[in-house]
Design an enzyme around this catalytic site. Structure first.
Site, PDB file in Angstrom:
ATOM      1  N   LYS A  57      56.517  85.338  83.558  1.00 38.64           N
ATOM      2  CA  LYS A  57      57.255  84.060  83.652  1.00 38.64           C
ATOM      3  C   LYS A  57      58.598  84.191  82.933  1.00 38.64           C
ATOM      4  O   LYS A  57      59.624  83.721  83.410  1.00 38.64           O
ATOM      5  CB  LYS A  57      56.440  82.903  83.032  1.00 38.64           C
ATOM      6  CG  LYS A  57      55.172  82.560  83.791  1.00 38.64           C
ATOM      7  CD  LYS A  57      54.592  81.200  83.395  1.00 38.64           C
ATOM      8  CE  LYS A  57      53.582  81.243  82.302  1.00 38.64           C
ATOM      9  NZ  LYS A  57      52.785  80.002  82.150  1.00 38.64           N
ATOM     10  N   ARG A  72      52.016  75.430  86.754  1.00 32.02           N
ATOM     11  CA  ARG A  72      51.248  75.532  87.998  1.00 32.02           C
ATOM     12  C   ARG A  72      50.539  74.225  88.313  1.00 32.02           C
ATOM     13  O   ARG A  72      50.494  73.783  89.442  1.00 32.02           O
ATOM     14  CB  ARG A  72      50.191  76.645  87.868  1.00 32.02           C
ATOM     15  CG  ARG A  72      49.475  76.907  89.170  1.00 32.02           C
ATOM     16  CD  ARG A  72      48.213  77.695  88.961  1.00 32.02           C
ATOM     17  NE  ARG A  72      47.199  76.904  88.289  1.00 32.02           N
ATOM     18  CZ  ARG A  72      46.004  77.352  87.954  1.00 32.02           C
ATOM     19  NH1 ARG A  72      45.675  78.603  88.234  1.00 32.02           N
ATOM     20  NH2 ARG A  72      45.131  76.580  87.347  1.00 32.02           N
ATOM     21  N   GLY A  73      49.993  73.570  87.261  1.00 32.32           N
ATOM     22  CA  GLY A  73      49.134  72.397  87.473  1.00 32.32           C
ATOM     23  C   GLY A  73      47.698  72.851  87.625  1.00 32.32           C
ATOM     24  O   GLY A  73      47.411  74.040  87.788  1.00 32.32           O
ATOM     25  N   ASP A  74      46.779  71.905  87.515  1.00 31.45           N
ATOM     26  CA  ASP A  74      45.352  72.229  87.625  1.00 31.45           C
ATOM     27  C   ASP A  74      44.856  71.944  89.031  1.00 31.45           C
ATOM     28  O   ASP A  74      45.515  71.260  89.806  1.00 31.45           O
ATOM     29  CB  ASP A  74      44.563  71.395  86.608  1.00 31.45           C
ATOM     30  CG  ASP A  74      44.716  71.967  85.207  1.00 31.45           C
ATOM     31  OD1 ASP A  74      44.692  73.207  85.066  1.00 31.45           O
ATOM     32  OD2 ASP A  74      44.879  71.175  84.268  1.00 31.45           O
ATOM     33  N   GLU A 127      56.239  64.718  73.591  1.00 30.34           N
ATOM     34  CA  GLU A 127      55.857  64.673  75.008  1.00 30.34           C
ATOM     35  C   GLU A 127      55.204  63.321  75.269  1.00 30.34           C
ATOM     36  O   GLU A 127      54.382  62.867  74.480  1.00 30.34           O
ATOM     37  CB  GLU A 127      54.855  65.791  75.313  1.00 30.34           C
ATOM     38  CG  GLU A 127      54.383  65.780  76.754  1.00 30.34           C
ATOM     39  CD  GLU A 127      53.333  66.824  77.039  1.00 30.34           C
ATOM     40  OE1 GLU A 127      53.638  68.021  77.001  1.00 30.34           O
ATOM     41  OE2 GLU A 127      52.179  66.424  77.313  1.00 30.34           O
ATOM     42  N   THR A 140      55.458  64.222  81.276  1.00 33.87           N
ATOM     43  CA  THR A 140      54.491  64.969  82.076  1.00 33.87           C
ATOM     44  C   THR A 140      54.530  64.527  83.548  1.00 33.87           C
ATOM     45  O   THR A 140      55.030  63.447  83.871  1.00 33.87           O
ATOM     46  CB  THR A 140      53.056  64.781  81.538  1.00 33.87           C
ATOM     47  OG1 THR A 140      52.784  63.378  81.481  1.00 33.87           O
ATOM     48  CG2 THR A 140      52.908  65.373  80.159  1.00 33.87           C
ATOM     49  N   TYR A 143      49.415  79.760  75.896  1.00 35.16           N
ATOM     50  CA  TYR A 143      48.084  79.339  75.428  1.00 35.16           C
ATOM     51  C   TYR A 143      47.604  80.224  74.280  1.00 35.16           C
ATOM     52  O   TYR A 143      47.068  81.322  74.529  1.00 35.16           O
ATOM     53  CB  TYR A 143      47.093  79.407  76.600  1.00 35.16           C
ATOM     54  CG  TYR A 143      47.523  78.535  77.764  1.00 35.16           C
ATOM     55  CD1 TYR A 143      47.037  77.239  77.902  1.00 35.16           C
ATOM     56  CD2 TYR A 143      48.458  78.992  78.696  1.00 35.16           C
ATOM     57  CE1 TYR A 143      47.467  76.432  78.945  1.00 35.16           C
ATOM     58  CE2 TYR A 143      48.893  78.185  79.738  1.00 35.16           C
ATOM     59  CZ  TYR A 143      48.392  76.908  79.850  1.00 35.16           C
ATOM     60  OH  TYR A 143      48.834  76.100  80.870  1.00 35.16           O
ATOM     61  N   GLN A 189      50.076  75.174  74.387  1.00 32.90           N
ATOM     62  CA  GLN A 189      48.967  74.226  74.447  1.00 32.90           C
ATOM     63  C   GLN A 189      48.656  73.786  73.017  1.00 32.90           C
ATOM     64  O   GLN A 189      48.959  74.523  72.064  1.00 32.90           O
ATOM     65  CB  GLN A 189      47.753  74.962  75.056  1.00 32.90           C
ATOM     66  CG  GLN A 189      46.516  74.122  75.239  1.00 32.90           C
ATOM     67  CD  GLN A 189      46.792  72.920  76.124  1.00 32.90           C
ATOM     68  OE1 GLN A 189      47.294  71.898  75.631  1.00 32.90           O
ATOM     69  NE2 GLN A 189      46.481  73.008  77.395  1.00 32.90           N
TER      70      GLN A 189
HETATM   71  P1  FAD Z   1      50.253  79.887  85.252  1.00 27.88           P
HETATM   72  O1  FAD Z   1      51.229  80.436  84.305  1.00 27.88           O
HETATM   73  O2  FAD Z   1      50.508  80.064  86.712  1.00 27.88           O
HETATM   74  O3  FAD Z   1      48.835  80.556  84.899  1.00 27.88           O
HETATM   75  C1  FAD Z   1      47.637  80.051  85.454  1.00 27.88           C
HETATM   76  C2  FAD Z   1      46.539  81.123  85.358  1.00 27.88           C
HETATM   77  O4  FAD Z   1      46.793  82.164  86.283  1.00 27.88           O
HETATM   78  C3  FAD Z   1      46.457  81.809  83.986  1.00 27.88           C
HETATM   79  O5  FAD Z   1      45.113  82.106  83.746  1.00 27.88           O
HETATM   80  C4  FAD Z   1      47.263  83.086  84.175  1.00 27.88           C
HETATM   81  O6  FAD Z   1      46.830  84.112  83.299  1.00 27.88           O
HETATM   82  C5  FAD Z   1      46.972  83.420  85.631  1.00 27.88           C
HETATM   83  N1  FAD Z   1      48.049  84.090  86.354  1.00 27.88           N
HETATM   84  C6  FAD Z   1      49.376  83.819  86.278  1.00 27.88           C
HETATM   85  N2  FAD Z   1      50.065  84.587  87.158  1.00 27.88           N
HETATM   86  C7  FAD Z   1      49.139  85.353  87.809  1.00 27.88           C
HETATM   87  C8  FAD Z   1      49.203  86.337  88.829  1.00 27.88           C
HETATM   88  N3  FAD Z   1      50.362  86.722  89.372  1.00 27.88           N
HETATM   89  N4  FAD Z   1      48.048  86.908  89.274  1.00 27.88           N
HETATM   90  C9  FAD Z   1      46.854  86.538  88.736  1.00 27.88           C
HETATM   91  N5  FAD Z   1      46.734  85.612  87.751  1.00 27.88           N
HETATM   92  C10 FAD Z   1      47.854  85.029  87.302  1.00 27.88           C
HETATM   93  N6  FAD Z   1      49.656  70.022  84.024  1.00 27.88           N
HETATM   94  C11 FAD Z   1      50.105  69.050  84.843  1.00 27.88           C
HETATM   95  O7  FAD Z   1      49.541  68.820  85.917  1.00 27.88           O
HETATM   96  N7  FAD Z   1      51.186  68.260  84.483  1.00 27.88           N
HETATM   97  C12 FAD Z   1      51.862  68.449  83.328  1.00 27.88           C
HETATM   98  O8  FAD Z   1      52.823  67.729  83.044  1.00 27.88           O
HETATM   99  C13 FAD Z   1      51.423  69.484  82.445  1.00 27.88           C
HETATM  100  N8  FAD Z   1      52.074  69.748  81.287  1.00 27.88           N
HETATM  101  C14 FAD Z   1      51.675  70.793  80.496  1.00 27.88           C
HETATM  102  C15 FAD Z   1      52.412  71.105  79.336  1.00 27.88           C
HETATM  103  C16 FAD Z   1      52.024  72.155  78.505  1.00 27.88           C
HETATM  104  C17 FAD Z   1      52.843  72.488  77.289  1.00 27.88           C
HETATM  105  C18 FAD Z   1      50.856  72.903  78.822  1.00 27.88           C
HETATM  106  C19 FAD Z   1      50.402  74.020  77.904  1.00 27.88           C
HETATM  107  C20 FAD Z   1      50.133  72.608  79.975  1.00 27.88           C
HETATM  108  C21 FAD Z   1      50.516  71.573  80.822  1.00 27.88           C
HETATM  109  N9  FAD Z   1      49.836  71.260  81.997  1.00 27.88           N
HETATM  110  C22 FAD Z   1      50.281  70.260  82.839  1.00 27.88           C
HETATM  111  C23 FAD Z   1      48.594  71.970  82.345  1.00 27.88           C
HETATM  112  C24 FAD Z   1      48.822  73.210  83.245  1.00 27.88           C
HETATM  113  O9  FAD Z   1      49.303  72.798  84.499  1.00 27.88           O
HETATM  114  C25 FAD Z   1      47.482  73.921  83.365  1.00 27.88           C
HETATM  115  O10 FAD Z   1      47.114  74.471  82.135  1.00 27.88           O
HETATM  116  C26 FAD Z   1      47.372  74.945  84.488  1.00 27.88           C
HETATM  117  O11 FAD Z   1      45.997  75.254  84.649  1.00 27.88           O
HETATM  118  C27 FAD Z   1      48.103  76.238  84.250  1.00 27.88           C
HETATM  119  O12 FAD Z   1      49.458  76.070  84.310  1.00 27.88           O
HETATM  120  P2  FAD Z   1      50.453  77.281  83.925  1.00 27.88           P
HETATM  121  O13 FAD Z   1      51.798  76.829  84.246  1.00 27.88           O
HETATM  122  O14 FAD Z   1      50.166  77.775  82.575  1.00 27.88           O
HETATM  123  O15 FAD Z   1      49.961  78.359  85.030  1.00 27.88           O
END
Ligand code: FAD
Length: 318
Positions: free
Chosen positions: A200, A125-127, A19, A50, A180, A211
């Site tokens: 998902k 989702r992003g942060d 990555e 990313t 995670y 992660q």
């Molecule tokens: P989600 O899967 O949507 O989960 C987010 C949170 O919400 C989790 O706690 C989950 O349990 C909860 N949740 C999910 N669905 C629901 C629901 N229906 N109701 C209630 N709660 C729910 N960030 C970037 O900005 N750019 C990047 O390029 C990037 N690359 C990444 C690559 C990897 C391999 C990883 C592990 C992370 C990366 N991230 C990146 C960070 C990521 O965007 C963050 O960790 C973000 O906070 C969560 O993204 P997610 O896709 O896991 O979210």
């Protein structure tokens, strides 16, 4: 080629992938090529790039009002993917996020990727951005990664936001998502996080990239728990070698992961960062060798600008 096809064709062999981050705005793509060149001998099956969301700065104007200024520090994800495909004939995986995008903008971005011949995406989702206490989607954007996966899966079935499109092209994206081993920091517990990870996968995600983690036991337990939860897609471990002492506090803070005591103790005994880097490399080699022995589908390295370190690890592991 799709990530899942690479995994199928590997016939049990552990693949190598990396990555990378787009360079800071104003920097040339040369630094990306210089980082990737020494890694090409290990034939990465795919390279993730990313995505970095815009942030906002508020500047005070002479009349006291605030001027909202948008800054994007690392633009260029899609351009880099296309450039890497062109230069190295390697498959790329652009990361796409919900944050900052309406569904319409996401759809247009996916159309661009499809036209470029990019067959993979990592849907995230992003942060939240700095001035938000928690993640806020665009009013007409995707909230969770599941919603984004659903949108991509619909396009793969030829369903666009404009329902009346006739004979719309079916895209053919292979969708990856994040997992995670130490749970996502917002999730109340791992069980809840896994419930949404399964959502998902049920929505169309075909593989998971984890992660970073520094204790393989946590990865193995995670894989077991995923199986128990009915998640049966390949799970690719993410490896990040520690290269400097300050990362021992920065990584847990940013990525919400733990460092094993043994690793921390070894780093504490180092007098300089040069030695910390050696410890980090040794740790990542040992982690990778154990994961390889356990038959993981692929080792995915977070190079974070330190491709020389990844090269040293790969040369011991592959
Ligand atoms: P989600 O899967 O949507 O989960 C987010 C949170 O919400 C989790 O706690 C989950 O349990 C909860 N949740 C999910 N669905 C629901 C629901 N229906 N109701 C209630 N709660 C729910 N960030 C970037 O900005 N750019 C990047 O390029 C990037 N690359 C990444 C690559 C990897 C391999 C990883 C592990 C992370 C990366 N991230 C990146 C960070 C990521 O965007 C963050 O960790 C973000 O906070 C969560 O993204 P997610 O896709 O896991 O979210």
């Amino acid at each position: 080629m799709k990530v899942t096809d690479h995994l199928k064709n590997a016939k049990g062999k552990t693949l190598f992938s990396i990555e990378i981050l787009p360079p800071l705005k104003g920097q040339s793509i040369k630094s990306i090529f210089e980082g990737i060149d020494p890694l090409m001998e290990f034939k990465p099956s795919f390279i993730d790039v990313t995505y970095h969301r815009e942030e906002y700065l508020y500047k005070k104007k002479p009349d006291g009002s605030l001027l909202k200024k948008s800054i994007k520090k690392r633009p260029g994800t899609v351009g880099i993917c296309a450039a890497l495909m062109n230069k190295y004939q390697v498959d790329t995986v652009p990361h796409i996020i919900c944050g900052g995008f309406s569904k319409e903008e996401t759809e247009n971005a996916l159309i661009d990727l499809n036209f470029l011949g990019i067959e993979n995406v990592l849907a995230l989702r992003g942060d939240s951005i700095k001035n938000e206490a928690s993640f806020i989607p665009e009013p007409d954007g995707n909230f969770y990664a599941t919603d984004l996966v659903n949108q991509i899966a619909k396009m793969n079935r030829g369903e666009y936001l404009e329902h009346e499109l006739e004979n719309a092209v079916h895209t053919n994206f292979c969708i990856g998502v994040a997992g995670y081993p130490e749970k996502h920091f917002e999730a109340p517990n791992l069980k809840s996080d896994l419930k949404f990870l399964k959502e998902k996968v049920d929505s169309g995600a075909e593989y998971i990239v984890t992660q970073m983690f520094f204790d393989n036991k946590k990865f193995f337990q995670f894989v077991e728990k995923c199986k128990e939860a009915g998640i049966n897609v390949p799970i690719i471990p993410g490896i990040k070698p520690i290269t400097a002492r300050k990362q021992t506090t920065v990584l847990p803070r940013i990525f919400h992961i733990d460092l094993p005591e043994e690793l921390q103790d070894a780093i504490d005994h180092c007098k300089e960062d040069k030695l910390v880097k050696e410890i980090g490399i040794e740790w990542a080699i040992a982690q990778s060798q154990e994961l390889l022995k356990a038959g993981v589908p692929c080792l995915h390295f977070y190079t974070m600008g330190t491709s020389e370190v990844t090269r040293r690890i790969a040369s011991k592991v592959y």
